[in-house]
Write an enzyme that holds these catalytic residues in place. Structure first.
Site, PDB file in Angstrom:
ATOM      1  N   TYR A  51       7.100   4.283  20.193  1.00  0.00           N
ATOM      2  CA  TYR A  51       5.726   4.838  19.756  1.00  0.00           C
ATOM      3  C   TYR A  51       5.872   6.348  19.455  1.00  0.00           C
ATOM      4  CZ  TYR A  51       1.669   2.273  19.803  1.00  0.00           C
ATOM      5  OH  TYR A  51       0.674   0.897  19.411  1.00  0.00           O
ATOM      6  N   GLU A  53       2.887   8.432  17.839  1.00  0.00           N
ATOM      7  CA  GLU A  53       1.603   9.013  17.391  1.00  0.00           C
ATOM      8  C   GLU A  53       1.762  10.386  17.215  1.00  0.00           C
ATOM      9  OE1 GLU A  53      -1.704   7.521  19.391  1.00  0.00           O
ATOM     10  OE2 GLU A  53      -1.621   5.457  18.491  1.00  0.00           O
ATOM     11  N   ASP A 197      -2.285   7.755  -8.347  1.00  0.00           N
ATOM     12  CA  ASP A 197      -1.672   6.567  -7.601  1.00  0.00           C
ATOM     13  C   ASP A 197      -0.550   6.190  -8.376  1.00  0.00           C
ATOM     14  OD1 ASP A 197      -0.775   4.277  -6.593  1.00  0.00           O
ATOM     15  OD2 ASP A 197      -2.976   3.319  -6.424  1.00  0.00           O
ATOM     16  N   THR A 223       3.411   3.493  -3.301  1.00  0.00           N
ATOM     17  CA  THR A 223       4.078   2.436  -2.517  1.00  0.00           C
ATOM     18  C   THR A 223       5.672   2.895  -2.499  1.00  0.00           C
ATOM     19  OG1 THR A 223       4.210   0.860  -4.230  1.00  0.00           O
ATOM     20  CG2 THR A 223       2.712   0.523  -2.858  1.00  0.00           C
ATOM     21  N   LYS A 226       8.117  -0.840  -4.889  1.00  0.00           N
ATOM     22  CA  LYS A 226       8.298  -1.263  -6.150  1.00  0.00           C
ATOM     23  C   LYS A 226       9.316  -0.764  -7.090  1.00  0.00           C
ATOM     24  CE  LYS A 226       3.218  -2.260  -6.170  1.00  0.00           C
ATOM     25  NZ  LYS A 226       2.659  -1.704  -5.079  1.00  0.00           N
ATOM     26  N   ARG A 232       9.017  -1.812   2.268  1.00  0.00           N
ATOM     27  CA  ARG A 232       7.460  -1.848   1.973  1.00  0.00           C
ATOM     28  C   ARG A 232       6.990  -0.930   2.767  1.00  0.00           C
ATOM     29  NH1 ARG A 232       4.812  -5.560  -0.197  1.00  0.00           N
ATOM     30  NH2 ARG A 232       6.950  -6.529  -0.637  1.00  0.00           N
TER      31      ARG A 232
END
Ligand SMILES: Cc1ncc(COP(=O)(O)O)c(C=O)c1O
Length: 415
Positions: A51, A53, A197, A223, A226, A232
């Protein structure tokens, strides 16, 4: 996988079957790719346990010393790759990256001007049932009816008429060069933010084969899975003055704990993308796309906007008396994956469509060059010509299978 096979053979079997599907089919889905084995290793690593954060040096959890190192490494490599002033590598996906930018720069109800999904845009660029069209007032631009290219005069007019707070450029199914400088001029003329984008074209941009939006846009989202060929995930780049706003929008704004295994995998992918080989690989993706478009044109097909300057194209299937849905399903029966896609001003419904979108990142990764790409076009053409002849289609399926066998993707993973 040996350990997984012993503890959960059921899940392991499904993964093995998916690997077999990848190895034995030709993937022409423009948004897909096969990432490097080293990326898979980082993505499946113990980094998933932590974790974290917050951000490097400012976490809400203890024990983040190596987590900070890996996130800083990913940020630094990404910044170098794109020449960015500030990078946030925490977005879980491209959609979260866009949501983060909107959350940083807009208030609910503000107007965004983005490309219509039906013309090649993405759901997150202002589509009624997506958050982008629900929380914000959406106005869409399309393409010119004659050229099927972006019409910057029309976009300028829409901008002046609707005074959006943000203009979004970038696309999911557009095969021409995007003029980011022109978009920036339009945004500046109405004092709007510009979001570029680059989810689809991040690879060619990183390789300097497509102009970069970095110096023109306030925010750049992408992303990583691609053309970039990474794991991913998503990312945001922005000018330094927006850094804090963007980081706050991602966490605590819209996400909690970052997917550290994906951030580690992004660091690995950026390292690959910084190598000279990556430029050759991106060149080959574009060459294969051009070869594919020219081969279809030679067989009498029409490519939306007439050509491709990137990794994808949309083929208008009306000359073959076929719909996109029919051809997508037909190709599925012979082991070729592709997706139906609207052509601009499509007379068919979005579920049916008159087009099919084809892309070359995945076939390039497995090693296809000019000759194999031309063979793929010939197979698709013959499938369409013999769509009602099961015997012929079986023969084509065998041809696909044989071609795939010559170009293994993950030989080290196959048992
Ligand atoms: C232009 C564009 N932006 C954003 C996205 C969203 O990415 P994701 O599917 O990772 O949420 C996509 C995905 O196809 C895309 O094409």
């Amino acid at each position: 996988m040996d350990f997984l096979r012993s503890v959960d053979p059921e899940t392991a079997l499904i993964i093995d079957q998916e690997l077999n599907r990848l190895e034995t089919t030709i993937d022409l889905i423009a948004s897909e790719n096969y990432t490097w084995p080293a990326v898979l290793e980082a993505s499946g690593s113990i980094l998933t346990n932590k974790y974290a954060e917050g951000y490097p040096g400012k976490r809400y959890y203890g024990g983040c010393v190596y987590i900070d190192e890996v996130e800083n490494l990913a940020k630094q490599r990404c910044a170098q790759l794109f020449n960015a002033e500030h990078v946030n590598v925490q977005p879980h996906s491209g959609s979260q990256a866009n949501m983060g930018v909107y959350f940083a720069a807009l208030k609910p109800g503000d107007t965004i001007l983005g490309m219509d999904l039906a013309a090649g845009g993405h759901l997150t660029h202002g589509y009624p049932v997506n958050f982008s069209g629900t929380f914000y007032t959406r106005v869409n631009y399309g393409v010119n009816r004659d050229t099927e290219c972006l019409d910057y005069d029309e976009i300028q007019k829409l901008a002046e008429q609707h005074k959006p707070k943000m203009i979004v450029c970038g696309a999911s199914a557009y095969s021409q060069i995007i003029d980011f400088k022109k978009f920036a001029e339009i945004a500046a003329s109405i004092d709007a933010f510009l979001l570029a984008d680059i989810a689809h074209i991040a690879g060619p941009i990183a390789a300097k084969l497509h102009p970069s939006p970095i110096e023109h846009a306030d925010f750049v989202s992408s992303t990583t899975h691609k053309t970039l060929r990474g794991p991913r995930g998503g990312l945001i780049m922005c000018k330094a003055p927006y850094a804090q706003q963007i980081d706050k929008a991602i966490m605590p704004g819209i996400q909690g704990g970052p997917l550290m295994q994906q951030i580690g995998a992004k660091a690995v992918a950026f390292a690959y993308a910084l190598k000279p080989d990556f430029i050759e690989y991106q060149k080959q993706i574009l060459e294969n796309a051009n070869t594919m478009a020219e081969a279809f044109i030679a067989l009498g097909y029409r490519i939306v906007s007439g050509s491709t300057k990137n990794h994808l194209m949309v083929i208008d299937l009306r000359s073959q008396n076929c719909t996109g849905k029919e051809v997508e399903e037909l190709l599925g029966t012979i082991g070729i994956s592709a997706n139906r896609n609207c052509i601009p001003f499509d007379p068919q419904k979005p579920f049916v469509t008159s087009g099919i979108r084809l892309g070359t990142p995945a076939i390039t990764t497995r090693g296809f060059k000019k000759q194999e790409t031309e063979t793929v076009v010939q197979i698709i053409h013959e499938a369409i010509q013999h769509k009602n002849d099961p015997h012929y289609l079986t023969k084509l399926g065998q041809q696909v299978h044989d071609l795939c066998a010559q170009f293994p993707i993950y030989p080290e993973l196959v048992q």
